[in-house]
Design a protein around this motif. Sequence first.
Motif, PDB file in Angstrom:
ATOM      1  N   SER A  70       0.980  -1.246  -0.008  1.00 26.07           N
ATOM      2  CA  SER A  70       0.230  -0.041   0.075  1.00 26.07           C
ATOM      3  C   SER A  70       0.957   1.138   0.114  1.00 26.07           C
ATOM      4  O   SER A  70       2.016   1.263   0.701  1.00 26.07           O
ATOM      5  N   GLY A  71       0.456   2.285  -0.685  1.00 27.37           N
ATOM      6  CA  GLY A  71       0.933   3.448  -0.967  1.00 27.37           C
ATOM      7  C   GLY A  71       2.314   3.333  -2.033  1.00 27.37           C
ATOM      8  O   GLY A  71       2.725   4.515  -2.242  1.00 27.37           O
ATOM      9  N   SER A  72       2.551   2.179  -2.737  1.00 24.44           N
ATOM     10  CA  SER A  72       3.718   2.170  -3.828  1.00 24.44           C
ATOM     11  C   SER A  72       2.913   2.887  -5.099  1.00 24.44           C
ATOM     12  O   SER A  72       1.865   2.865  -5.042  1.00 24.44           O
ATOM     13  N   LYS A  73       3.899   3.688  -5.643  1.00 26.12           N
ATOM     14  CA  LYS A  73       3.485   4.132  -6.959  1.00 26.12           C
ATOM     15  C   LYS A  73       3.645   3.098  -7.920  1.00 26.12           C
ATOM     16  O   LYS A  73       4.738   2.597  -8.075  1.00 26.12           O
ATOM     17  N   VAL A  74       2.733   3.113  -8.701  1.00 20.57           N
ATOM     18  CA  VAL A  74       2.728   2.156 -10.071  1.00 20.57           C
ATOM     19  C   VAL A  74       2.213   3.027 -11.246  1.00 20.57           C
ATOM     20  O   VAL A  74       1.134   3.291 -11.378  1.00 20.57           O
ATOM     21  N   LEU A  75       3.195   3.319 -11.932  1.00 16.40           N
ATOM     22  CA  LEU A  75       2.868   4.365 -12.970  1.00 16.40           C
ATOM     23  C   LEU A  75       2.313   5.411 -12.754  1.00 16.40           C
ATOM     24  O   LEU A  75       2.823   6.147 -11.861  1.00 16.40           O
ATOM     25  N   ASP A  76       1.136   5.906 -13.103  1.00 17.34           N
ATOM     26  CA  ASP A  76       0.681   7.153 -12.508  1.00 17.34           C
ATOM     27  C   ASP A  76      -0.355   6.706 -11.323  1.00 17.34           C
ATOM     28  O   ASP A  76      -1.246   7.825 -10.687  1.00 17.34           O
ATOM     29  N   TRP A  77      -0.506   5.563 -10.722  1.00 21.72           N
ATOM     30  CA  TRP A  77      -1.196   5.321  -9.700  1.00 21.72           C
ATOM     31  C   TRP A  77      -0.705   5.190  -8.636  1.00 21.72           C
ATOM     32  O   TRP A  77       0.583   4.922  -8.513  1.00 21.72           O
ATOM     33  N   THR A  78      -1.382   4.852  -7.295  1.00 20.25           N
ATOM     34  CA  THR A  78      -0.810   4.609  -6.102  1.00 20.25           C
ATOM     35  C   THR A  78      -1.834   3.381  -5.336  1.00 20.25           C
ATOM     36  O   THR A  78      -3.132   3.583  -5.679  1.00 20.25           O
ATOM     37  N   ILE A  79      -0.917   2.584  -4.878  1.00 20.26           N
ATOM     38  CA  ILE A  79      -1.928   1.463  -4.447  1.00 20.26           C
ATOM     39  C   ILE A  79      -2.402   1.842  -3.075  1.00 20.26           C
ATOM     40  O   ILE A  79      -1.835   2.429  -2.209  1.00 20.26           O
ATOM     41  N   PRO A  80      -3.953   1.671  -3.101  1.00 24.14           N
ATOM     42  CA  PRO A  80      -4.580   2.190  -1.770  1.00 24.14           C
ATOM     43  C   PRO A  80      -4.476   1.178  -0.779  1.00 24.14           C
ATOM     44  O   PRO A  80      -3.800   0.203  -0.759  1.00 24.14           O
ATOM     45  N   LYS A  81      -4.793   1.755   0.546  1.00 23.93           N
ATOM     46  CA  LYS A  81      -4.871   0.458   1.638  1.00 23.93           C
ATOM     47  C   LYS A  81      -5.736  -0.557   1.462  1.00 23.93           C
ATOM     48  O   LYS A  81      -6.695  -0.426   0.596  1.00 23.93           O
ATOM     49  N   GLU A  82      -5.488  -1.682   2.084  1.00 26.14           N
ATOM     50  CA  GLU A  82      -6.127  -2.773   1.836  1.00 26.14           C
ATOM     51  C   GLU A  82      -7.554  -2.563   2.538  1.00 26.14           C
ATOM     52  O   GLU A  82      -7.785  -2.248   3.765  1.00 26.14           O
ATOM     53  N   TRP A  83      -8.838  -2.964   1.854  1.00 30.94           N
ATOM     54  CA  TRP A  83      -9.851  -2.931   2.476  1.00 30.94           C
ATOM     55  C   TRP A  83     -10.421  -4.292   2.797  1.00 30.94           C
ATOM     56  O   TRP A  83     -10.555  -4.973   1.847  1.00 30.94           O
ATOM     57  N   ASN A  84     -11.313  -4.421   3.998  1.00 29.40           N
ATOM     58  CA  ASN A  84     -12.104  -5.618   4.339  1.00 29.40           C
ATOM     59  C   ASN A  84     -13.246  -5.234   4.934  1.00 29.40           C
ATOM     60  O   ASN A  84     -13.205  -4.255   5.520  1.00 29.40           O
ATOM     61  N   ILE A  85     -14.057  -6.038   4.749  1.00 30.50           N
ATOM     62  CA  ILE A  85     -15.300  -5.896   5.268  1.00 30.50           C
ATOM     63  C   ILE A  85     -16.046  -7.154   5.889  1.00 30.50           C
ATOM     64  O   ILE A  85     -15.814  -8.254   5.249  1.00 30.50           O
ATOM     65  N   LYS A  86     -16.614  -7.183   7.019  1.00 35.26           N
ATOM     66  CA  LYS A  86     -17.447  -8.233   7.689  1.00 35.26           C
ATOM     67  C   LYS A  86     -18.837  -8.208   7.471  1.00 35.26           C
ATOM     68  O   LYS A  86     -19.444  -9.154   7.396  1.00 35.26           O
ATOM     69  N   ASN A  87     -19.461  -6.909   7.752  1.00 31.22           N
ATOM     70  CA  ASN A  87     -20.909  -7.063   7.661  1.00 31.22           C
ATOM     71  C   ASN A  87     -21.414  -5.564   7.215  1.00 31.22           C
ATOM     72  O   ASN A  87     -20.515  -4.514   7.192  1.00 31.22           O
ATOM     73  N   ALA A  88     -22.525  -5.528   6.884  1.00 31.60           N
ATOM     74  CA  ALA A  88     -23.209  -4.279   6.566  1.00 31.60           C
ATOM     75  C   ALA A  88     -24.594  -4.493   6.183  1.00 31.60           C
ATOM     76  O   ALA A  88     -25.182  -5.480   5.868  1.00 31.60           O
ATOM     77  N   TYR A  89     -25.548  -3.478   6.861  1.00 28.53           N
ATOM     78  CA  TYR A  89     -26.996  -3.662   6.645  1.00 28.53           C
ATOM     79  C   TYR A  89     -27.499  -2.234   7.026  1.00 28.53           C
ATOM     80  O   TYR A  89     -26.838  -1.263   7.696  1.00 28.53           O
ATOM     81  N   LEU A  90     -28.875  -2.211   6.690  1.00 26.61           N
ATOM     82  CA  LEU A  90     -29.660  -0.921   6.663  1.00 26.61           C
ATOM     83  C   LEU A  90     -31.046  -1.344   7.647  1.00 26.61           C
ATOM     84  O   LEU A  90     -31.656  -2.302   7.298  1.00 26.61           O
ATOM     85  N   LEU A  91     -31.284  -0.501   8.765  1.00 26.40           N
ATOM     86  CA  LEU A  91     -32.425  -1.191   9.378  1.00 26.40           C
ATOM     87  C   LEU A  91     -33.469   0.086   9.416  1.00 26.40           C
ATOM     88  O   LEU A  91     -32.953   1.313   9.321  1.00 26.40           O
ATOM     89  N   ASN A  92     -34.648  -0.358   9.527  1.00 28.75           N
ATOM     90  CA  ASN A  92     -35.608   0.919   9.815  1.00 28.75           C
ATOM     91  C   ASN A  92     -35.924   1.357  11.161  1.00 28.75           C
ATOM     92  O   ASN A  92     -35.259   0.623  12.063  1.00 28.75           O
ATOM     93  N   SER A  93     -36.884   2.028  11.379  1.00 32.37           N
ATOM     94  CA  SER A  93     -36.986   2.594  12.959  1.00 32.37           C
ATOM     95  C   SER A  93     -37.461   1.528  13.980  1.00 32.37           C
ATOM     96  O   SER A  93     -37.187   1.434  15.103  1.00 32.37           O
ATOM     97  N   LYS A  94     -37.957   0.381  13.336  1.00 33.35           N
ATOM     98  CA  LYS A  94     -38.483  -0.557  14.026  1.00 33.35           C
ATOM     99  C   LYS A  94     -37.316  -1.887  14.412  1.00 33.35           C
ATOM    100  O   LYS A  94     -37.668  -2.956  15.045  1.00 33.35           O
ATOM    101  N   GLY A  95     -36.387  -1.637  13.737  1.00 35.18           N
ATOM    102  CA  GLY A  95     -35.183  -2.622  13.600  1.00 35.18           C
ATOM    103  C   GLY A  95     -35.044  -3.564  12.724  1.00 35.18           C
ATOM    104  O   GLY A  95     -34.396  -4.528  12.802  1.00 35.18           O
ATOM    105  N   LYS A  96     -36.251  -3.582  11.427  1.00 38.31           N
ATOM    106  CA  LYS A  96     -36.159  -4.387  10.571  1.00 38.31           C
ATOM    107  C   LYS A  96     -35.179  -4.278   9.771  1.00 38.31           C
ATOM    108  O   LYS A  96     -34.663  -3.033   9.129  1.00 38.31           O
TER     109      LYS A  96
END
Length: 440
Positions: free
Chosen positions: A55-81
Amino acid sequence: MKKNIDIKKFVKERDLEKIFDKLFPIPRSITGKGYRKSLEIIGKIVDLNLVKIRSGSKVLDWTIPKEWNIKNAYLLNSKGKKLIDFKNNTLHVVNYSQPVNKNISYKKLVEKLHTIKKLPNAIPYVTSYYNKTWGLCMSYNQFKKLKKNENYKVVINSSFKNGSLVYSDKKILGKSKKEILLYTYLCHPQMANNELSGPLVWSYLYKIMKSTGPHNFTYRFVCAPENIGAASFLHKNKKNFKNIIAGYIIHCVGKNGVISLKKSRSGDTLADRAAINILKNSKYKFRVVDFFPDGGDERQFCSPGFNMPIASIMRKMYGEYKEYHTSLDNKSFISFKVILQTIKIYYDVLLTLENNFTPYGKVQYGTPQLSKSKIDLYPKMMDFVDKPKDKWVHLMLEILNLSDGDLDLIDICNKKGYRLIDYLDLFEKLIKAKYIKKMK
């Protein structure tokens, strides 16, 4: 001459489906655990040679971003659904979203939502690799059910860290140092034609080529995240491309339709000519698309400084079907029969490259007396009314006439309407009879 094979000895439709089912649900991105897990599965077929760029290395005109990981994601309404859940479809989260855990009004939520009104059942694929933000994606039908006077809770359990971008660069060594590059990308989550069809074709092409050597050329198989992965590979190897004489970006090869050959930037390279020889003389409908600097990783390989002889054969080209970059590009959208056909098409192109050479005729003045050859090349009896010359004889005469060192076999066959690999026995006989020789 390298002879044709039955590719079903190496791969069957059920093999393709089995690997697909393992890969499809994985939450992939250009870095992270999902990408590495996907590589591990591909590694059961391909002897991967992994390269890491921090991460952070320059490759051509680009830069390697930080590593991204995700475990979970959700959207709840006001009733918790739970209204949307990352575990049901990983496209629900904008790829590379920052972590979020907060209550939010409908007005603020809408600013972070992505839908496609004209495809009301589709979840769009949205990314933000280089811009710090977050977002959620949902079908328009799901969006319509949201209530304007309600508050919602958004949870995105993601993280960033200094890590590495990973790609594989593996060679099957041939008799020559001249290389054929076969490249695919593996980073999009839960899409079939635009994503997994390419790595499937690529992986089994590797298996076939490894099992059927030795080959005349060296075959270089590269699998990387799209765009930034290609930039990384090119940056690391930019002084070592002189041996690459042809190559193909393998992607969008799972849906039946008119085959698209996207030509290299130069438009008349060995890669272009070999693909045209197979496609023009096949049962498939096809079209030729001139190079443009957008779409897949051909834009990197064919950038001005590199201008590599890289083309792409696609079954359903990116951007030309409504399901593109949505959840509708799923398993039901593709055909494993089509993917198997595509493996065969690409193998035939490679076989064409393997058997191509520039012939030089022994007889340059006048025509050779073929009837005196000890090898059966020409009819002994002349009866052109009842028994006209067949295509085999016609091609032989064309080759002998054009064997002055200016054209290779692909050029001759394209010029005269023959598929090169259908006449390998003819070329062998002409060489054995010493009527032609391979120019170095």
